[in-house]
Design an enzyme around this catalytic site. Sequence first.
Site, mmCIF file in Angstrom:
data_model
loop_
_atom_site.group_PDB
_atom_site.id
_atom_site.type_symbol
_atom_site.label_atom_id
_atom_site.label_comp_id
_atom_site.label_asym_id
_atom_site.label_seq_id
_atom_site.Cartn_x
_atom_site.Cartn_y
_atom_site.Cartn_z
ATOM 1 C CE LYS A 191 -2.552 3.463 1.600
ATOM 2 N NZ LYS A 191 -2.005 4.774 1.999
ATOM 3 C CB SER A 244 3.692 9.358 11.142
ATOM 4 O OG SER A 244 2.404 8.774 11.202
ATOM 5 C CD GLU A 265 12.589 4.379 8.847
ATOM 6 O OE1 GLU A 265 12.345 5.366 9.580
ATOM 7 O OE2 GLU A 265 12.682 4.447 7.621
ATOM 8 C CB CYS A 299 12.667 9.035 8.718
ATOM 9 S SG CYS A 299 13.770 7.910 7.836
ATOM 10 C CD GLU A 400 9.828 12.777 11.800
ATOM 11 O OE1 GLU A 400 10.742 12.268 11.140
ATOM 12 O OE2 GLU A 400 8.799 12.160 12.136
#
Length: 497
Positions: A191, A244, A265, A299, A400
């Site tokens: 996906k 996220s 991750e 990231c 972040e």
Amino acid sequence: MTDYSSIAGFRPAWLGDGRKKLLIDGQAVEARSGETFKSFSASTGELVAELALAGEADVDRAVKASRAAFEGPWSRFKPAERQALLLRLAELVDAEFDDLAMLDTLEMGRPITASKGLRGMLQRSLRHFAGVASAIHGQTLGNSFPVELLSYTLREPVGVVGAIIPWNGPLFSAAWKIGPVLATGCTVVLKPAEDAGLSALRFAELCHEAGVPPGVVNVVTGAGATGAALSAHPDVDKIAFTGSGPTGQRIVEASARTFKKVSMELGGKSPNIIFADADLDAAIPAAAMGVFNNSGQVCAAGTRLFVERPVYDEVVARLASFAQGLKIGLSLDPSTQIGPLVSQRQYERVAGYLALGPQQGARLVTGGARVTEGGLDKGYWVEPTVYADVADDMRIACEEIFGPVASIMPFDSFDEVIARANSSRFGLAGGVWTKDINKAMAAVKRIRAGSVWVNHYFAMDPAVPFGGYKMSGFGREGGSEHIDAYLQTKGVWIRTE
């Protein structure tokens, strides 16, 4: 003179009329509902494609195709045959790489030169997975059972994998999810992110052109509900997710109902530490691009920049000067270094943090504004931004941002900076700049992060594991642990007397 303000002359032939279907059981199919969604260029605002919107019924159809393939012809492929498929796939991807890179640039806005710069890493990865395919093995183990028994292990594919990837690196992310699937003999339902799904869809088609049987690689395009349906599906054996933290938490909750194997991750707020004895000529440009690369949409970006006080003012001034010299421009222009953010939604997120910085007492050194001049009014450009005198508890230092925003903080001692570097809830990566090898090795040992670079920032290779500590996730991609995540271990006992 080439016109980079429109995507019209840059659309790969594969896009055709711009309507793209799901890929299930080797066939391009419409969503059962007939619903679609649109993908727009982050750079020009133009429509790139209209994609099928997969619902729960489509996810179920894809998972069933994946299960049938796993238990059917694919299960009889030998390691050397899977290896040959991956090598053919690598050749096909290389032949079509410019178009694949263009798809990423058209959708998510990465500058075309940067998109094309991923060619080598992509090829190394696919060929690495090809090598791994014929090197999977168990162990013969001694045992102390009172009867004479031979004991050994088998490594077997985990089964049907649900893979969910982000928009900030769709082509590479697709390869890093599908590669180990093909190497180990698993099957996958992929996906992609709704903001950038085209290169992943084309990559999956190339898998079939390489000879991968129908149902082994399936792609369901859609939004969050599509990923949620895949995460919760009872016949998915493993979820491999990059994205996220909040989405990752929801996936873990959904996976708990069936005890799926999960690897994640997630995000980061990585520290990059410049000691006073560092080679500043090397450290400053690397630290800057450790933040500004891909417009900060990375990231592992080193957005918390700790600088030892004797060189603090110099680093702040030189990093700001470097940022001001970067060319902001249209994504299709080969000279562009800083492209747009991916969407209005992402721009609003970054803009909120840009406002918070000064409100909480950070000193704006450069940047901080949206760019609309020079034909950049149809996308979401933000100036590379440098804040100095940032306190550790400011939100721009804790959260972040996923935008081109550097927070620079002074420090006075080794123990102090290590403690502050580790104070984040994240632990994806970190950097250390020093000429003192003893200091470097001490920092590497004490920084709580999945990757630490010394006198460099953000090297990656398929042979080296990458992943996070703490809220940056669990599991690794790259290295032997990457493949392990797609395998089960079976213990076998045979009576020999």
